[in-house]
Design an enzyme around this catalytic site. Structure first.
Site, PDB file in Angstrom:
ATOM      1  N   ASP A   7      -6.754   1.293   1.279  1.00  0.00           N
ATOM      2  CA  ASP A   7      -6.738   1.452   2.760  1.00  0.00           C
ATOM      3  C   ASP A   7      -8.008   0.899   3.392  1.00  0.00           C
ATOM      4  O   ASP A   7      -9.186   0.410   2.371  1.00  0.00           O
ATOM      5  CB  ASP A   7      -6.385   2.807   3.223  1.00  0.00           C
ATOM      6  CG  ASP A   7      -7.428   3.888   2.829  1.00  0.00           C
ATOM      7  OD1 ASP A   7      -8.577   3.596   2.133  1.00  0.00           O
ATOM      8  OD2 ASP A   7      -7.373   5.000   3.290  1.00  0.00           O
ATOM      9  N   LYS A  51       0.802  -1.247  -0.071  1.00  0.00           N
ATOM     10  CA  LYS A  51       0.035   0.000  -0.254  1.00  0.00           C
ATOM     11  C   LYS A  51       0.871   1.148   0.137  1.00  0.00           C
ATOM     12  O   LYS A  51       0.842   2.200  -0.761  1.00  0.00           O
ATOM     13  CB  LYS A  51      -0.917   0.035   1.246  1.00  0.00           C
ATOM     14  CG  LYS A  51      -2.000   1.220   1.288  1.00  0.00           C
ATOM     15  CD  LYS A  51      -2.897   1.070   2.265  1.00  0.00           C
ATOM     16  CE  LYS A  51      -2.485   0.994   3.587  1.00  0.00           C
ATOM     17  NZ  LYS A  51      -2.341   2.458   4.087  1.00  0.00           N
TER      18      LYS A  51
END
Length: 211
Positions: free
Chosen positions: A140, A122
């Protein structure tokens, strides 16, 4: 019932018209600062990160400077963020590896980024999208939640599954902006406990609302 392609098209069109300049809420002035800020932002608000980074960047403006610091040194600047001990260790080690392996420069390659301490998929995707405008979708908790709520995904079991679904339907050139569109929408409008449907511009295309 609205088909998936149509739903994506309608939602992306709305964001393009209403949020054309979507960008990160983290404060940074170069790739190194963004990388540090994104590492700090894990399970922490951008607002809190932006409170600690000015003094941190003043003390350690470059990877070379931070590489000379101990984890304890870094901790003294970031103690108010979540998981400060682990993040201090990661930042000090990340800076050292940047200097030893990449001449102090933040790499633009995903594999190289993930080789840095404290950097996962991420974080790498955020840096690649924001700095180099690459079509990498960082999923997220906000994006994972609202993708399912909106109907962009169905029964997605993981952030990776959500990422793959989003990148399948969102045009590559829009992915860097779409990350911010979805994240900010989840942060301020389609909130976890009580979505604010009454002020949502995409509610007519939303699976949760239309049900």
């Amino acid at each position: 019932m609205m088909k998936v392609k149509e739903r994506y098209s309608k939602i992306l069109e709305w964001f393009e018209a209403n949020m054309p300049q979507a960008q990160s809420e983290l404060n940074y002035s170069n790739p190194f600062e963004l990388l540090v800020a994104v590492i700090l932002s894990a399970q922490c608000t951008d607002k809190r990160v932006n409170m600690v980074t000015p003094s941190l960047f003043a003390a350690y403006p470059t990877a070379e400077a931070m590489a000379q610091a101990s984890a304890a040194d870094v901790f003294s600047f970031i103690h108010s963020v979540s998981y400060p001990n682990a993040k201090a260790e990661h930042l000090a080690a990340m800076a050292r590896k940047l200097v030893s392996d990449y001449n102090g420069q933040v790499p633009c390659d995903e594999e190289q980024l993930i080789s840095l301490p404290g950097v996962g998929r991420k974080t790498a995707h955020v840096v690649m999208a924001v700095i180099w405008n690459q079509p990498t979708m960082a999923v997220d908790t906000h994006i994972f939640r609202i993708s399912e709520r909106l109907g962009l995904t169905t029964n997605s079991k993981s952030v990776l599954a959500t990422e793959r679904q989003l990148t399948k339907y969102i045009p590559a050139e829009l992915i860097p902006k779409a990350h911010h569109w979805l994240l900010l929408h989840g942060r301020y409008v389609c909130t976890a406990r009580k979505p604010h449907c009454e002020r949502c511009g995409i509610r007519d295309f939303c699976r949760f609302y239309t049900k």
